[in-house]
Design an enzyme around this catalytic site. Sequence first.
Site, PDB file in Angstrom:
ATOM      1  CB  SER A 119      -0.321  84.031 -85.692  1.00 23.54           C
ATOM      2  OG  SER A 119      -0.973  82.646 -86.300  1.00 23.54           O
ATOM      3  CG  HIS A 140      -1.176  88.684 -84.487  1.00 25.01           C
ATOM      4  ND1 HIS A 140      -0.237  88.547 -83.810  1.00 25.01           N
ATOM      5  CD2 HIS A 140      -2.160  87.542 -84.019  1.00 25.01           C
ATOM      6  CE1 HIS A 140      -0.140  87.337 -83.351  1.00 25.01           C
ATOM      7  NE2 HIS A 140      -1.600  86.504 -83.334  1.00 25.01           N
ATOM      8  CD  GLU A 152       2.664  90.772 -83.170  1.00 22.96           C
ATOM      9  OE1 GLU A 152       4.049  91.005 -83.304  1.00 22.96           O
ATOM     10  OE2 GLU A 152       2.209  89.769 -83.252  1.00 22.96           O
ATOM     11  CG  ASN A 190       3.297  83.935 -82.596  1.00 21.31           C
ATOM     12  OD1 ASN A 190       2.905  83.760 -81.620  1.00 21.31           O
ATOM     13  ND2 ASN A 190       1.961  84.330 -83.519  1.00 21.31           N
TER      14      ASN A 190
HETATM   15  N1  CAA Z   1     -12.706  86.120 -71.202  1.00 23.90           N
HETATM   16  C1  CAA Z   1     -13.025  87.087 -70.418  1.00 23.90           C
HETATM   17  N2  CAA Z   1     -12.345  86.854 -69.250  1.00 23.90           N
HETATM   18  C2  CAA Z   1     -11.256  85.917 -69.285  1.00 23.90           C
HETATM   19  C3  CAA Z   1     -11.020  84.970 -70.074  1.00 23.90           C
HETATM   20  C4  CAA Z   1     -11.758  85.128 -71.350  1.00 23.90           C
HETATM   21  N3  CAA Z   1     -11.878  84.184 -72.305  1.00 23.90           N
HETATM   22  N4  CAA Z   1     -10.166  84.310 -69.638  1.00 23.90           N
HETATM   23  C5  CAA Z   1      -9.791  84.460 -68.497  1.00 23.90           C
HETATM   24  N5  CAA Z   1     -10.375  85.751 -68.128  1.00 23.90           N
HETATM   25  C6  CAA Z   1     -10.094  86.472 -66.945  1.00 23.90           C
HETATM   26  C7  CAA Z   1     -10.587  86.123 -65.600  1.00 23.90           C
HETATM   27  O1  CAA Z   1     -11.987  86.318 -65.484  1.00 23.90           O
HETATM   28  C8  CAA Z   1      -9.672  86.537 -64.664  1.00 23.90           C
HETATM   29  O2  CAA Z   1     -10.258  87.848 -64.283  1.00 23.90           O
HETATM   30  P1  CAA Z   1      -9.707  88.502 -62.741  1.00 23.90           P
HETATM   31  O3  CAA Z   1      -8.342  88.910 -63.045  1.00 23.90           O
HETATM   32  O4  CAA Z   1     -10.701  89.765 -62.857  1.00 23.90           O
HETATM   33  O5  CAA Z   1      -9.967  87.594 -61.776  1.00 23.90           O
HETATM   34  C9  CAA Z   1      -8.340  86.604 -65.469  1.00 23.90           C
HETATM   35  O6  CAA Z   1      -8.656  86.615 -66.701  1.00 23.90           O
HETATM   36  C10 CAA Z   1      -7.458  85.629 -64.924  1.00 23.90           C
HETATM   37  O7  CAA Z   1      -7.998  84.420 -65.338  1.00 23.90           O
HETATM   38  P2  CAA Z   1      -8.333  82.982 -64.401  1.00 23.90           P
HETATM   39  O8  CAA Z   1      -8.169  83.414 -62.954  1.00 23.90           O
HETATM   40  O9  CAA Z   1      -9.070  82.284 -64.876  1.00 23.90           O
HETATM   41  O10 CAA Z   1      -6.996  82.426 -64.677  1.00 23.90           O
HETATM   42  P3  CAA Z   1      -5.454  82.429 -64.827  1.00 23.90           P
HETATM   43  O11 CAA Z   1      -5.227  83.674 -63.556  1.00 23.90           O
HETATM   44  O12 CAA Z   1      -4.790  81.224 -64.612  1.00 23.90           O
HETATM   45  O13 CAA Z   1      -5.084  83.293 -66.158  1.00 23.90           O
HETATM   46  C11 CAA Z   1      -4.628  83.531 -68.358  1.00 23.90           C
HETATM   47  C12 CAA Z   1      -5.389  82.927 -67.360  1.00 23.90           C
HETATM   48  C13 CAA Z   1      -4.875  84.979 -68.386  1.00 23.90           C
HETATM   49  C14 CAA Z   1      -5.043  82.870 -69.691  1.00 23.90           C
HETATM   50  C15 CAA Z   1      -2.998  83.463 -68.067  1.00 23.90           C
HETATM   51  O14 CAA Z   1      -2.726  82.030 -67.644  1.00 23.90           O
HETATM   52  C16 CAA Z   1      -2.149  83.892 -69.134  1.00 23.90           C
HETATM   53  O15 CAA Z   1      -1.791  85.280 -69.189  1.00 23.90           O
HETATM   54  N6  CAA Z   1      -1.678  82.813 -69.806  1.00 23.90           N
HETATM   55  C17 CAA Z   1      -0.683  83.248 -70.953  1.00 23.90           C
HETATM   56  C18 CAA Z   1      -1.353  83.646 -72.113  1.00 23.90           C
HETATM   57  C19 CAA Z   1      -0.518  84.121 -73.242  1.00 23.90           C
HETATM   58  O16 CAA Z   1       0.347  84.053 -73.269  1.00 23.90           O
HETATM   59  N7  CAA Z   1      -1.317  84.378 -74.346  1.00 23.90           N
HETATM   60  C20 CAA Z   1      -0.563  84.560 -75.626  1.00 23.90           C
HETATM   61  C21 CAA Z   1      -0.559  83.488 -76.302  1.00 23.90           C
HETATM   62  S1  CAA Z   1       0.301  83.797 -78.060  1.00 23.90           S
HETATM   63  C22 CAA Z   1      -0.949  84.369 -78.862  1.00 23.90           C
HETATM   64  O17 CAA Z   1      -2.014  84.404 -78.801  1.00 23.90           O
HETATM   65  C23 CAA Z   1      -0.480  84.808 -80.351  1.00 23.90           C
HETATM   66  C24 CAA Z   1      -0.560  83.732 -81.313  1.00 23.90           C
HETATM   67  O18 CAA Z   1      -0.843  84.143 -82.531  1.00 23.90           O
HETATM   68  C25 CAA Z   1      -0.359  82.435 -81.066  1.00 23.90           C
END
Ligand code: CAA
Length: 291
Positions: A119, A140, A152, A190
């Site tokens: 990352s 990424h 990415e 990031n």
């Molecule tokens: N596998 C498969 N499906 C998943 C899953 C997983 N691990 N986690 C969630 N889902 C699916 C759910 O089944 C659900 O599907 P539907 O839309 O069909 O109902 C959908 O994703 C939404 O999940 P939830 O209803 O359980 O929960 P939510 O609405 O609160 O969403 C989330 C959860 C998608 C994580 C949301 O909170 C989100 O987008 N958060 C921000 C995530 C983010 O910013 N990620 C980037 C981080 S930075 C990074 O990763 C880079 C780095 O290098 C650090």
Amino acid sequence: MEVSKVGIVGAGQMGNGIAHVFALAGYDVMMTDIDRDALDRAVAQIDQNLERQVSREKINADAKTDAMRRISTTLDLPELGTTDLVIEAATERETIKTAIFEDLVPHLQPHTILTSNTSSISITRLASRTDRPEKFMGFHFMNPVPVMQLVELIRGIATDEPTFKTCLGVVDKLGKTAASAEDFPAFIVNRILMPMINEAVYTLYEGVGSVKSIDESLRLGANHPMGPLELADFIGLDTCLAIMNVLHDGLADTKYRPCPLLTKYVEAGWLGRKTQRGFYDYRQDPPTPTR
Ligand code: CAA
């Protein structure tokens, strides 16, 4: 170049998500780790996440069965020598990644593309520790991998055009969208996201807001799906700190200095969801703020 078999190094949070999306897209996947339990946990997690997609009618049961069948695991890193594309998704520490590449490279076929899910670490520097800098790239993914649309793609200074084009084609086949980033500290996502999270920790540290008010402000005031502290716990506070250090060291600008409170949480071993405690305590349902 045609990619059909993919090797994934590391069966943690990112590695299992990457294996999940590749298997679902029809690739044969071989996942490796140094820990047999980690591999078993990863396979169980993929099964559970695929089942969630079946129950929400995102995929059908046959697609799940086929995907699970395409995934194999091994403790033996050289077995990845038969793959066309390797994605390293081990711990975000440069010494660990370079040691993996040194062990793996003698076993790879000449055509194999080697990539890292890092990352923040320099792709050019990682590539220089391999025998194939022209066939090396940053690949990424975002967490949770099965849900997040973006990948990415980061070219090192030596990455050639066929390698980049092949990886673009792979992202397309995964049904995701690629953003091309230059090889500077923390790339695009990031570079922007981590200073925001770090600023949220400063906002807490300086007493401007509580965990609850900071997260609510960004969730309801800026329409973010998660508040920044909740998101930090989700990513892992050790990862957030490591990325801030890469930005601070690599860009030599004090605006990237990690918040001392973030450092303190990491020193305590309160790394977020994965250790059950971070800015929230996940041993209670619903999780409660720790400050
Ligand atoms: N596998 C498969 N499906 C998943 C899953 C997983 N691990 N986690 C969630 N889902 C699916 C759910 O089944 C659900 O599907 P539907 O839309 O069909 O109902 C959908 O994703 C939404 O999940 P939830 O209803 O359980 O929960 P939510 O609405 O609160 O969403 C989330 C959860 C998608 C994580 C949301 O909170 C989100 O987008 N958060 C921000 C995530 C983010 O910013 N990620 C980037 C981080 S930075 C990074 O990763 C880079 C780095 O290098 C650090």
